[in-house]
Design an enzyme around this catalytic site. Structure first.
Site, mmCIF file in Angstrom:
data_model
loop_
_atom_site.group_PDB
_atom_site.id
_atom_site.type_symbol
_atom_site.label_atom_id
_atom_site.label_comp_id
_atom_site.label_asym_id
_atom_site.label_seq_id
_atom_site.Cartn_x
_atom_site.Cartn_y
_atom_site.Cartn_z
ATOM 1 N N ALA A 32 23.644 -27.343 12.522
ATOM 2 C CA ALA A 32 25.084 -27.739 12.795
ATOM 3 C C ALA A 32 25.840 -28.131 11.608
ATOM 4 O O ALA A 32 25.158 -29.031 10.519
ATOM 5 C CB ALA A 32 24.907 -28.797 13.655
ATOM 6 N N ASP A 33 27.076 -27.694 11.116
ATOM 7 C CA ASP A 33 27.823 -28.139 10.292
ATOM 8 C C ASP A 33 28.869 -28.916 10.791
ATOM 9 O O ASP A 33 28.867 -29.329 11.962
ATOM 10 C CB ASP A 33 28.273 -27.003 9.391
ATOM 11 C CG ASP A 33 29.086 -25.996 10.151
ATOM 12 O OD1 ASP A 33 29.690 -26.276 11.256
ATOM 13 O OD2 ASP A 33 29.424 -24.878 9.726
ATOM 14 N N SER A 34 29.881 -29.505 9.940
ATOM 15 C CA SER A 34 30.880 -30.265 10.384
ATOM 16 C C SER A 34 31.816 -29.815 11.413
ATOM 17 O O SER A 34 32.307 -30.206 12.420
ATOM 18 C CB SER A 34 31.511 -30.912 9.292
ATOM 19 O OG SER A 34 32.339 -29.759 8.510
ATOM 20 N N ASP A 36 30.876 -27.443 13.764
ATOM 21 C CA ASP A 36 29.983 -27.417 14.896
ATOM 22 C C ASP A 36 30.170 -28.763 15.623
ATOM 23 O O ASP A 36 30.177 -28.755 16.769
ATOM 24 C CB ASP A 36 28.393 -27.127 14.496
ATOM 25 C CG ASP A 36 28.455 -25.288 14.135
ATOM 26 O OD1 ASP A 36 29.116 -24.642 14.560
ATOM 27 O OD2 ASP A 36 27.542 -25.499 13.346
#
Length: 77
Positions: A32-34, A36
């Site tokens: 997960a990135d920001s 997501d």
């Protein structure tokens, strides 16, 4: 029940099997990135009928279990 809904949301968003998600699964493990996290937050708000989840509360959430416990607390209010 909360965990199962969260696992289903995560499975859909990250393309993993819901069965592979545990309370100890980190959002980092899922890649997960920001963006997501923002999308997940919106999905969780919609799924559980919450409005404007507090960013300060969310900053301490790093694994699925943290999110489940946070939701239990919010839904009891």
């Amino acid at each position: 029940m909360i965990f199962e809904k969260i696992a289903a949301l995560l499975a859909e968003q990250f393309g993993v099997e819901a069965d592979s998600i545990t309370m100890d699964t980190s959002f980092e493990d899922l890649g997960a990135d920001s963006l997501d996290i923002v999308e997940l937050t919106m999905a969780v708000e919609e799924e559980f009928g919450l409005e404007n989840m507090d960013e300060d509360d969310l900053s301490g959430i790093s694994v699925v279990g943290d999110l489940v416990n946070y939701l239990k607390t919010k839904l009891e209010d």
